[in-house]
Design a protein around this motif. Sequence first.
Motif, mmCIF file in Angstrom:
data_model
loop_
_atom_site.group_PDB
_atom_site.id
_atom_site.type_symbol
_atom_site.label_atom_id
_atom_site.label_comp_id
_atom_site.label_asym_id
_atom_site.label_seq_id
_atom_site.Cartn_x
_atom_site.Cartn_y
_atom_site.Cartn_z
ATOM 1 N N VAL A 71 20.776 -5.842 -13.416
ATOM 2 C CA VAL A 71 19.556 -5.471 -12.710
ATOM 3 C C VAL A 71 19.420 -3.965 -12.898
ATOM 4 C CG1 VAL A 71 18.492 -5.219 -10.440
ATOM 5 C CG2 VAL A 71 19.684 -7.336 -11.032
ATOM 6 N N CYS A 72 18.346 -3.518 -13.541
ATOM 7 C CA CYS A 72 18.201 -2.101 -13.881
ATOM 8 C C CYS A 72 16.942 -1.499 -13.282
ATOM 9 C CB CYS A 72 18.185 -1.922 -15.403
ATOM 10 S SG CYS A 72 17.909 -0.212 -15.923
ATOM 11 N N GLY A 73 17.122 -0.388 -12.559
ATOM 12 C CA GLY A 73 15.989 0.337 -12.005
ATOM 13 C C GLY A 73 15.879 1.745 -12.545
ATOM 14 N N THR A 74 16.698 2.076 -13.554
ATOM 15 C CA THR A 74 16.635 3.402 -14.165
ATOM 16 C C THR A 74 15.379 3.496 -15.032
ATOM 17 O OG1 THR A 74 19.046 3.460 -14.258
ATOM 18 C CG2 THR A 74 17.865 5.086 -15.590
ATOM 19 N N THR A 75 14.637 4.581 -14.899
ATOM 20 C CA THR A 75 13.445 4.797 -15.723
ATOM 21 C C THR A 75 13.722 5.909 -16.737
ATOM 22 O OG1 THR A 75 12.519 6.328 -14.080
ATOM 23 C CG2 THR A 75 11.886 4.015 -13.909
ATOM 24 N N ALA A 217 19.548 -8.940 -7.605
ATOM 25 C CA ALA A 217 20.909 -9.267 -8.048
ATOM 26 C C ALA A 217 21.333 -10.631 -7.516
ATOM 27 C CB ALA A 217 21.879 -8.183 -7.587
ATOM 28 N N GLU A 218 20.996 -10.917 -6.270
ATOM 29 C CA GLU A 218 21.311 -12.234 -5.698
ATOM 30 C C GLU A 218 20.588 -13.337 -6.462
ATOM 31 O OE1 GLU A 218 21.891 -10.608 -1.096
ATOM 32 O OE2 GLU A 218 19.996 -11.511 -1.731
ATOM 33 N N TRP A 219 19.363 -13.070 -6.854
ATOM 34 C CA TRP A 219 18.523 -14.073 -7.518
ATOM 35 C C TRP A 219 19.002 -14.353 -8.941
ATOM 36 C CZ3 TRP A 219 15.377 -14.301 -11.832
ATOM 37 C CH2 TRP A 219 14.435 -15.343 -11.870
ATOM 38 N N ILE A 220 19.437 -13.318 -9.671
ATOM 39 C CA ILE A 220 19.744 -13.477 -11.099
ATOM 40 C C ILE A 220 21.128 -14.067 -11.340
ATOM 41 C CG2 ILE A 220 20.829 -11.232 -11.597
ATOM 42 C CD1 ILE A 220 19.091 -11.106 -14.117
ATOM 43 N N LYS A 221 21.994 -14.051 -10.354
ATOM 44 C CA LYS A 221 23.348 -14.561 -10.544
ATOM 45 C C LYS A 221 23.307 -16.018 -11.046
ATOM 46 C CE LYS A 221 27.688 -15.672 -8.208
ATOM 47 N NZ LYS A 221 28.400 -15.814 -6.915
#
Length: 238
Positions: A71-75, A217-221
Amino acid sequence: MKIALLGYGKMGKTIEEIAVNRGHEIVLKLEDDIDNFELDKMDIDVAIDFSIPKAAFKNITTCFKSDIPVVCGTTGWLDDYEKAIELCKKENSAFIYASNFSVGVNLFFELNRKLAKIMNGMSDYAVEIEEIHHTEKQDAPSGTAISLAQQIIAENDQKNNWQLDHAEADEIPIKAKRIENVPGTHTVSYASEIDTIEIMHTAKSRQGFALGAVVAAEWIKGKKGVFSMKDVLSDQLK
């Protein structure tokens, strides 16, 4: 769930607090660059990357090679986005990138798309985006502002690009301001000679961004593929 935090600045610390409060365990905390960690030998369910632009691509792809969803939030690293997507698919891993994980911002995105569709063809109105962030933010314009512009372009027959500050007639101007202690404010305005239509999202803290990242993160596991926050929030956005 066992989480690796890649990037342990203010956002990383806020994510840690929320994740632990939701019953998760932080098993790895790195300041920025993943370097030579042997991730395949570690017990990690999901990695959350809020690092820095120069470290993000390496962090993400190293995780893919170790079969760790990201899960990435870096821009500020998106010139390499397509390469990351290709490697995710090649390694049969899972990936969610979002310019903004806040649930409120993703609702704002939906409102922006609908308003852009309504305003398409309204030639008397000039569209502009303004974003305000704290002085520590490294990239400008923000990833969220770029996402807003791309959504408008997809619905607007007269706009095909965006530019920072000054723009041509077929471009959307984005104004970026840096002010101390501002988590993030985004405004989309359509101005004519007689009136202005505006929509705005104002973040009050980092909590919304961090919570959205943990929810993602919970969703993608356990999943495989490339997803977005729209997938994560599909039930709420129906």
